[in-house]
Enzyme design. Structure first.
Site, PDB file in Angstrom:
ATOM      1  N   ASP A 126       0.875  -1.164   0.000  1.00  0.00           N
ATOM      2  CA  ASP A 126       0.000   0.000   0.000  1.00  0.00           C
ATOM      3  C   ASP A 126       0.927   1.233   0.000  1.00  0.00           C
ATOM      4  OD1 ASP A 126      -2.437   1.544   0.535  1.00  0.00           O
ATOM      5  OD2 ASP A 126      -1.583   1.850   2.526  1.00  0.00           O
ATOM      6  N   LEU A 127       0.419   2.382  -0.401  1.00  0.00           N
ATOM      7  CA  LEU A 127       1.285   3.569  -0.507  1.00  0.00           C
ATOM      8  C   LEU A 127       1.144   4.480   0.720  1.00  0.00           C
ATOM      9  CD1 LEU A 127       3.191   5.338  -2.268  1.00  0.00           C
ATOM     10  CD2 LEU A 127       1.156   6.311  -3.312  1.00  0.00           C
ATOM     11  N   ASP A 128      -0.012   5.135   0.822  1.00  0.00           N
ATOM     12  CA  ASP A 128      -0.230   6.102   1.903  1.00  0.00           C
ATOM     13  C   ASP A 128      -0.255   5.386   3.251  1.00  0.00           C
ATOM     14  OD1 ASP A 128      -0.954   8.310   3.417  1.00  0.00           O
ATOM     15  OD2 ASP A 128      -3.082   8.038   2.998  1.00  0.00           O
ATOM     16  N   THR A 184       1.138  10.505   3.047  1.00  0.00           N
ATOM     17  CA  THR A 184       0.452  11.516   2.248  1.00  0.00           C
ATOM     18  C   THR A 184      -0.852  11.950   2.903  1.00  0.00           C
ATOM     19  OG1 THR A 184      -0.178   9.621   0.880  1.00  0.00           O
ATOM     20  CG2 THR A 184       1.411  11.164  -0.061  1.00  0.00           C
ATOM     21  N   LYS A 219      -8.636   7.360   5.182  1.00  0.00           N
ATOM     22  CA  LYS A 219      -7.428   6.612   4.828  1.00  0.00           C
ATOM     23  C   LYS A 219      -7.787   5.336   4.065  1.00  0.00           C
ATOM     24  CE  LYS A 219      -4.254   8.418   8.244  1.00  0.00           C
ATOM     25  NZ  LYS A 219      -3.381   8.161   9.394  1.00  0.00           N
ATOM     26  N   SER A 254      -2.361   0.464  -4.458  1.00  0.00           N
ATOM     27  CA  SER A 254      -2.866   1.673  -3.798  1.00  0.00           C
ATOM     28  C   SER A 254      -4.195   2.124  -4.388  1.00  0.00           C
ATOM     29  CB  SER A 254      -1.824   2.795  -3.978  1.00  0.00           C
ATOM     30  OG  SER A 254      -2.364   4.045  -3.632  1.00  0.00           O
ATOM     31  N   ALA A 255      -5.005   2.783  -3.563  1.00  0.00           N
ATOM     32  CA  ALA A 255      -6.274   3.350  -4.031  1.00  0.00           C
ATOM     33  C   ALA A 255      -6.059   4.684  -4.738  1.00  0.00           C
ATOM     34  CB  ALA A 255      -7.214   3.545  -2.845  1.00  0.00           C
ATOM     35  N   LYS A 304     -10.857  -1.338  -1.754  1.00  0.00           N
ATOM     36  CA  LYS A 304     -10.619  -2.165  -0.572  1.00  0.00           C
ATOM     37  C   LYS A 304     -11.817  -1.944   0.368  1.00  0.00           C
ATOM     38  CE  LYS A 304      -5.731  -0.933  -1.015  1.00  0.00           C
ATOM     39  NZ  LYS A 304      -4.637  -0.120  -0.475  1.00  0.00           N
ATOM     40  N   GLU A 337       0.126  -3.313   4.674  1.00  0.00           N
ATOM     41  CA  GLU A 337      -1.042  -2.407   4.741  1.00  0.00           C
ATOM     42  C   GLU A 337      -1.136  -1.671   6.081  1.00  0.00           C
ATOM     43  OE1 GLU A 337      -3.702  -0.823   3.921  1.00  0.00           O
ATOM     44  OE2 GLU A 337      -3.968  -1.410   1.852  1.00  0.00           O
ATOM     45  N   ASP A 338      -1.633  -0.436   6.046  1.00  0.00           N
ATOM     46  CA  ASP A 338      -1.832   0.309   7.298  1.00  0.00           C
ATOM     47  C   ASP A 338      -3.315   0.503   7.619  1.00  0.00           C
ATOM     48  OD1 ASP A 338      -2.223   2.222   5.175  1.00  0.00           O
ATOM     49  OD2 ASP A 338      -2.202   3.764   6.737  1.00  0.00           O
TER      50      ASP A 338
HETATM   51  P1  B16 Z   1      -6.340   9.990  -4.744  1.00  0.00           P
HETATM   52  P2  B16 Z   1      -3.604   4.268  -0.290  1.00  0.00           P
HETATM   53  C1  B16 Z   1      -5.369   6.281  -0.544  1.00  0.00           C
HETATM   54  O1  B16 Z   1      -4.063   5.788  -0.675  1.00  0.00           O
HETATM   55  C2  B16 Z   1      -5.430   7.281   0.595  1.00  0.00           C
HETATM   56  O2  B16 Z   1      -5.157   6.629   1.826  1.00  0.00           O
HETATM   57  C3  B16 Z   1      -6.801   7.902   0.658  1.00  0.00           C
HETATM   58  O3  B16 Z   1      -6.858   8.855   1.706  1.00  0.00           O
HETATM   59  C4  B16 Z   1      -7.137   8.560  -0.684  1.00  0.00           C
HETATM   60  O4  B16 Z   1      -8.435   9.117  -0.672  1.00  0.00           O
HETATM   61  C5  B16 Z   1      -7.022   7.505  -1.792  1.00  0.00           C
HETATM   62  O5  B16 Z   1      -5.700   6.948  -1.774  1.00  0.00           O
HETATM   63  C6  B16 Z   1      -7.292   8.094  -3.161  1.00  0.00           C
HETATM   64  O6  B16 Z   1      -6.299   9.028  -3.470  1.00  0.00           O
HETATM   65  O7  B16 Z   1      -7.315  11.083  -4.487  1.00  0.00           O
HETATM   66  O8  B16 Z   1      -4.902  10.477  -4.845  1.00  0.00           O
HETATM   67  O9  B16 Z   1      -6.711   9.144  -5.948  1.00  0.00           O
HETATM   68  O10 B16 Z   1      -3.560   4.182   1.215  1.00  0.00           O
HETATM   69  O11 B16 Z   1      -4.565   3.284  -0.917  1.00  0.00           O
HETATM   70  O12 B16 Z   1      -2.225   4.202  -0.904  1.00  0.00           O
HETATM   71 MG    MG Z   2      -2.821   3.210   3.298  1.00  0.00          MG
END
Ligand code: B16
Ligand code: MG
Length: 217
Positions: free
Chosen positions: A8-10, A16, A44, A113-114, A144, A168-169
């Site tokens: 996962d990224l964030d 972020t 998140k 990542s999302a 997810k 994952e966090d």
């Molecule tokens: P974007 P992850 C997620 O990242 C974030 O945790 C979440 O807060 C955010 O809304 C989502 O990505 C979408 O991000 O607006 O940049 O497409 O934890 O899945 O890496």
């Molecule tokens: Mg995350």
């Protein structure tokens, strides 16, 4: 033996969430909605449009699809202005050592990542050099806790899900990893991530001996 690692990224590789918070807060202020860091916790791992729905529900506000898309674009423009300024100093503790170790051990590395902004974040921080494959918010239909993002990741790596470890966090992310049949390493606390197979406060202690033990499982 595990042959692939999906990150996962964030919250795992970089933080972020603080930039998401600043950008959502600016939109909330404009709409007269009270939005706190605690509220931000609920966003998140949640997709951009689903995050907007949470924010609007806090203010009990409703808009048509076109207006919501305009708000999401505004938020994203501000968010991108923050992440454009990111660099390698924002990589979380232990991450670079772990990725380097995995590469040396010939374990394939994928992002799951999302975020639709994931490629920009990887580029700005220099993390892109470690990744064999990327699955991000542009590639998936189901958020997810659906396992789609991680199953696509395993597929891109050419591996069966059971040969992959997910890092994952978020609770929903751990659920997605388990639903996909993967071994899940939670980054955070056991209390918040009860579904993870093991939990670490950060990735600093996830190198050397521990990694070797995991590979033998
Ligand atoms: P974007 P992850 C997620 O990242 C974030 O945790 C979440 O807060 C955010 O809304 C989502 O990505 C979408 O991000 O607006 O940049 O497409 O934890 O899945 O890496
Ligand atoms: Mg995350």
């Amino acid at each position: 033996m595990y042959q692939g690692a999906i990150f996962d990224l964030d919250g795992v590789l970089v933080d972020t969430a603080k930039y998401h918070f600043l950008a959502w807060q600016a939109l909330a202020q404009k709409l007269g909605i009270h939005f706190t860091e605690r509220d931000n916790e609920r966003l998140k791992g949640v997709s951009r449009m689903a995050s907007l729905d949470v924010l609007l529900s806090l203010g009990d506000q409703q808009y048509d699809t076109a207006t919501k898309e305009k708000f999401a674009q505004e938020k994203n423009d501000l968010y991108v202005s923050y992440i454009e300024k990111m660099d390698a100093t924002e990589i979380l503790p232990g991450v670079t050592a772990l990725l380097t170790h995995l590469q040396q051990e010939k374990i394939k590395i994928c992002l799951g990542s999302a975020s639709k902004n994931a490629p920009l974040i990887l580029k700005r921080t220099g993390l892109d050099q470690y990744f064999d494959a990327i699955v991000d918010g542009n590639d998936v239909q189901k958020a997810k806790p659906d396992p789609e993002v991680f199953l696509k990741g395993a597929e891109k790596l050419g591996l069966a899900p059971t040969f992959c470890v997910v890092f994952e966090d978020a609770l929903a992310g751990c659920e997605a990893g388990k639903a996909g049949g993967m071994y899940v390493v939670g980054v955070g606390t056991k209390e918040n991530l009860p579904l993870a197979d093991e939990v670490h406060a950060n990735l600093v202690d996830f190198t050397g001996d521990h990694l070797f033990q995991l590979k033998k499982l």
